[in-house]
Design an enzyme around this catalytic site. Structure first.
Site, PDB file in Angstrom:
ATOM      1  N   CYS A 172      -4.340   9.398  18.991  1.00 26.87           N
ATOM      2  CA  CYS A 172      -5.445   8.588  19.479  1.00 26.87           C
ATOM      3  C   CYS A 172      -6.448   9.487  20.213  1.00 26.87           C
ATOM      4  O   CYS A 172      -7.028  10.381  19.597  1.00 26.87           O
ATOM      5  CB  CYS A 172      -4.880   7.472  20.361  1.00 26.87           C
ATOM      6  N   ASP A 235      -7.493   1.104  10.169  1.00 23.25           N
ATOM      7  CA  ASP A 235      -7.882   1.415  11.543  1.00 23.25           C
ATOM      8  C   ASP A 235      -9.305   0.917  11.769  1.00 23.25           C
ATOM      9  O   ASP A 235     -10.263   1.464  11.226  1.00 23.25           O
ATOM     10  CB  ASP A 235      -7.804   2.929  11.763  1.00 23.25           C
ATOM     11  N   HIS A 268      -4.554   1.446  13.380  1.00 24.93           N
ATOM     12  CA  HIS A 268      -4.553   2.447  14.429  1.00 24.93           C
ATOM     13  C   HIS A 268      -3.222   2.361  15.185  1.00 24.93           C
ATOM     14  O   HIS A 268      -2.670   1.291  15.380  1.00 24.93           O
ATOM     15  CB  HIS A 268      -5.718   2.185  15.396  1.00 24.93           C
TER      16      HIS A 268
END
Length: 300
Positions: A172, A235, A268
């Site tokens: 991330c 994502d 994600h």
């Protein structure tokens, strides 16, 4: 709990905050003792890795600004020297998920070091999301690169570390840092970036674009080490257009050893085994690719 959909972290309204945190034994003191409660799924059964055959400890060392930077270190028992992997956290800092990742790397023969980039302000692991956003925003590019430099320097002085074989991986927020660090430090031999933002969003303000620089899409020519990027097709914070822009940049720059893998339908945070976004098969495949990528470049 909804998925974390924004690569740099969600907005406060994305969450109904959970107060459940899993207690962990062993090394306490410097770091939050469990999983970040703001993202912990009620039904989560995170992967847990013991310290059998490992040396695991909390350490501190000086950053360029004089701050005593805490870090979690896990490495195989014995003299080594072991190849080093810098582990860059998501927005929640060095909570149990990141520490477990370090132990997984140590079980694979690496000395893993996870610096606490955010604690100059506060440890974000136990904070609510609105506060997490503030803490993370305070960690600017030069501070973060200085912390990476301090980590590399500290590791190079350890007798158990092979300073000639250094990798970096991150998730991330940390995935973006992987691209940035691979472009900055010649001592890094390989990087694996898990769903790090590659370019500013289409809705980004000029201030947001500026504060996020340098963006990975602008760094392809500067990469000093190959990077493996692991991304999710679904994502919502990292559109496939930015992934393709990064691929094109790597191709134009002749970075033939770098590669981006996109997992169909994956959201994600698909590797985060304590979140609702976890996708076990994709996480396992990505981990196998990470190990193969590092094996070829850090153990040869």
């Amino acid at each position: 709990m909804p998925d974390l959909i924004r690569p740099e972290g969600p907005e406060a309204d994305d969450f109904r905050f959970s107060r459940r945190a899993l207690a962990t034994g062993g090394l306490g003191g410097l770091f939050f003792a469990g999983y970040a409660p703001a993202a912990l799924a009620a039904q989560a059964s995170p992967v847990t890795t013991d310290t059998s055959g490992l040396t695991a400890e909390n350490v501190t060392y000086s950053a360029p600004d004089g701050f005593q930077l805490p870090a979690y270190v896990a490495r195989p028992e014995g003299d080594g020297p072991f190849p080093v992997v810098v582990v860059v956290s998501e927005i929640f800092g060095v909570h149990e998920y990141i520490r477990d990742v370090c132990r997984r790397l140590a079980k694979a023969g690496y000395a893993a070091v996870a610096p606490a980039f955010f604690v100059r302000v506060e440890d974000p692991a136990g904070a609510e999301m609105a506060r997490v956003q503030q803490i993370v925003a305070a960690a600017g590019y030069e501070q973060v690169m200085g912390d990476v430099a301090a980590t590399l320097d500290w590791a190079s002085q350890q007798l158990w570390a092979n300073a000639e074989k250094v990798g970096i991986t991150g998730w991330c927020w940390g995935g973006k840092v992987v691209w940035q660090a691979a472009a900055r430090f010649a001592t890094i031999d390989a990087g694996v970036a898990w769903y790090g933002r590659l370019a500013p969003s289409a809705e980004a303000t000029p201030e947001q674009i500026s504060s996020g620089q340098p963006w990975p899409v602008d760094l392809a020519d500067d990469l000093k080490a190959p990077v493996l990027g692991l991304y999710g097709e679904a994502d919502r914070g990292i559109p496939l257009t930015s992934v393709e822009a990064m691929r094109s940049g790597l191709q134009r720059a002749g970075q033939t050893d770098s590669e981006i893998v996109v997992y169909p339908g994956a959201p994600h945070g698909f590797h985060a085994d304590y979140r609702d976004s976890y996708r076990a098969a994709d996480a396992a495949d990505g981990w196998a690719k990470l190990l193969a990528f590092f094996e070829a470049r850090l153990k040869g």
